[in-house]
Enzyme design. Structure first.
Site, short mmCIF file in Angstrom:
data_model
loop_
_atom_site.label_atom_id
_atom_site.label_comp_id
_atom_site.label_asym_id
_atom_site.label_seq_id
_atom_site.Cartn_x
_atom_site.Cartn_y
_atom_site.Cartn_z
N THR A 1 0.69 -1.21 0.00
CA THR A 1 0.00 0.11 -0.01
C THR A 1 0.82 1.22 -0.01
OG1 THR A 1 -1.77 -1.18 1.06
CG2 THR A 1 -1.82 1.30 1.41
N SER B 1 1.72 -7.58 -1.04
CA SER B 1 2.19 -8.47 -0.08
C SER B 1 1.59 -9.80 -0.09
CB SER B 1 2.53 -8.04 1.11
OG SER B 1 1.53 -7.83 2.21
N ASP C 1 0.14 -7.04 4.55
CA ASP C 1 -0.64 -7.98 5.07
C ASP C 1 0.24 -9.19 5.31
OD1 ASP C 1 -3.11 -6.64 4.67
OD2 ASP C 1 -3.19 -7.16 2.57
N1 ASP Z 1 -2.66 -5.40 0.66
C1 ASP Z 1 -1.69 -4.60 0.89
C2 ASP Z 1 -0.49 -5.39 0.99
O1 ASP Z 1 -0.25 -5.93 1.97
C3 ASP Z 1 -1.98 -3.98 2.11
C4 ASP Z 1 -0.97 -2.95 2.92
O2 ASP Z 1 0.12 -2.60 2.35
O3 ASP Z 1 -1.27 -2.40 3.88
O4 ASP Z 1 0.33 -5.32 -0.01
#
Ligand code: ASP
Length: 335
Positions: free
Chosen positions: A16, A58, A90
Site C-alpha cells: 500500500t 504482499s 498484510d
Molecule cells: N494489500 C496491501 C499489501 O499487503 C496492504 C498494505 O500494504 O497495507 O500489500
C-alpha cells in the site's frame, strides 16, 4: 562538527505504501525514488540508495520472494549502515519472521515498514513509518525489525492485528525493540548482539501446512497431508494447546503423521502468552504422539521457523528438527 550521514539502502517490494489507484483497485505503482521524493526533507538527513526489488501486493509475497529479499540484504550488508525494506502490511510479519531466520546474526539493522495509506495520500502514515524505520536503520542496532506507528518490533515477534488502524502491528510476548516519543528513539538496551558470523540460510521447505482447529474439525485431513508428502504441520490448537479426541480423534492422526516423518508443531490460537501442553490431558496425549510445542511463538514465527528448520535438516530427522525448533534463534521463543 557535522555528523556523517548514515548510508541507508532502501529496498522496495510494493504494498500500500507504494500504491496507486487502478481500475481494479489499489495496486503498487510507485518506485523507490518517488517514495524518497514524497518523503521530503527527512530523506536528505541520510545517504539513501534506492533499489526497487519487487512491485507486489504482499499477498503475492511468498517464500521465493523472501529469498530474493534475503539475498539482496545479504549482498548489501557490508556497504550500508542499515537497510530499510518497504513492504505491504498484510504479510509483512511473515516476511520479517522469515528474514529473522534467513539472516541470523546480521550485523546491521534491517527494518521493514509499510503503511495503511499510500505515501501519495494526504493523510498518509507512510512518512511517519519511514521516519521511524530510517532512524532505526541508522541506529546501528543489529537485527531484523518491523517499524510501524512509531514503534519498532523484533521481526519474529510482529503480528498484524488491525486492518485499517495505524496501530496495525503488535509486538507479541516481547517488549518493543524501540519506540519514539518526545525524547526521540528509545531502543531496548537488552536487545541481543550477534553471536557469530552472519550466514545467508535462505532455503525454505514449502511443504508446510497450517491448520486452525475448530470444534468438530475432521481429522481425515491428515490422511491427505501424508499422501501429499507434506513435511511439516502447524496446528493452532485451543487455549493452552487442546485438541479433540472424543468422537473425532485427532490424537491418533498425530501419531500417524509422526510415523510418516512429518514434524507436527502445536501452538495456541490465543495471541498472547504461551502454550502449555502438559497442563491438560488433551495436551499430554498430543505430546505422547511426538508433537513439538511452540510455547510463546507467534504463528507467523512458528510457520516460518518450521519451513526454515525443515530446509536445514535431512528428511525424516525429526529429532534434529525438534531440537532446532526448540532453540531460540532470533528472539522468537522465551525458553
Ligand atoms: N494489500 C496491501 C499489501 O499487503 C496492504 C498494505 O500494504 O497495507 O500489500
Amino acid at each position: 562538527m557535522q555528523e556523517e550521514q548514515k548510508r541507508i539502502l532502501l529496498l522496495t517490494t510494493g504494498g500500500t505504501i507504494a500504491s496507486l489507484p487502478t481500475s481494479q483497485g489499489l495496486a503498487p505503482g510507485l518506485e523507490g525514488d518517488q517514495l524518497v521524493q514524497l518523503l521530503g526533507r527527512i530523506a536528505s538527513q541520510y545517504r539513501i540508495t534506492v533499489r526497487d526489488l519487487l512491485q507486489l501486493d504482499s499477498s503475492n509475497i511468498q517464500p521465493e520472494e523472501w529469498q530474493v529479499i534475503a539475498e539482496a540484504v545479504y549482498q548489501a550488508r557490508s556497504d550500508y549502515d542499515g537497510i530499510v525494506i518497504t513492504h505491504g502490511t498484510d504479510t509483512m510479519a511473515y516476511t520479517s519472521s522469515a528474514l529473522s531466520f534467513m539472516l541470523l546474526n546480521i550485523r546491521i539493522p534491517v527494518v521493514l515498514t509499510g503503511a495503511q495509506l499510500s505515501i501519495d495520500h494526504p493523510l498518509t502514515d507512510a512518512v511517519d513509518n519511514l521516519r521511524t524505520a530510517l532512524a532505526m536503520a541508522a541506529s546501528g542496532t543489529p537485527g531484523v525489525f518491523l517499524a510501524f506507528n512509531r514503534t519498532v518490533i523484533r521481526g519474529c515477534r510482529a503480528v498484524k492485528i488491525r486492518t485499517t488502524n495505524f496501530s496495525a502491528f503488535e509486538s507479541v510476548n516481547s517488549p518493543y525493540a524501540a519506540y519514539v516519543d518526545g525524547g526521540g528513539l528509545h531502543i531496548d538496551p537488552s536487545l541481543p548482539r550477534p553471536n557469530g558470523p552472519c550466514e545467508l540460510r535462505e532455503q525454505m521447505c514449502r511443504e508446510v501446512f497450517l491448520i486452525k482447529l475448530i470444534p468438530g474439525f475432521d481429522p481425515e485431513i491428515f490422511d491427505l497431508l501424508v499422501q501429499r508428502r507434506y513435511r511439516g504441520i502447524v496446528i493452532e490448537a485451543f487455549g493452552s494447546g487442546g485438541l479433540h479426541f472424543v468422537r473425532r480423534d485427532l490424537i491418533s492422526k498425530l501419531r500417524m503423521a509422526h510415523e510418516a516423518g512429518i514434524a507436527v508443531v502445536v501452538c495456541s490460537q490465543c495471541l498472547y502468552e504461551s502454550s502449555n501442553l502438559s497442563l491438560y490431558q488433551t495436551g499430554q496425549k498430543a505430546l505422547e504422539q511426538g508433537v513439538i510445542e511452540s510455547y510463546d511463538m507467534t504463528t507467523e514465527a512458528a510457520v516460518t521457523k518450521l519451513m526454515w528448520v525443515l530446509a536445514q535438516m535431512p528428511e525424516g530427522d525429526l529429532k534434529s528438527v525438534r531440537e532446532c525448533f526448540a532453540t531460540n534463534m532470533a528472539g522468537e521463543i522465551n525458553a
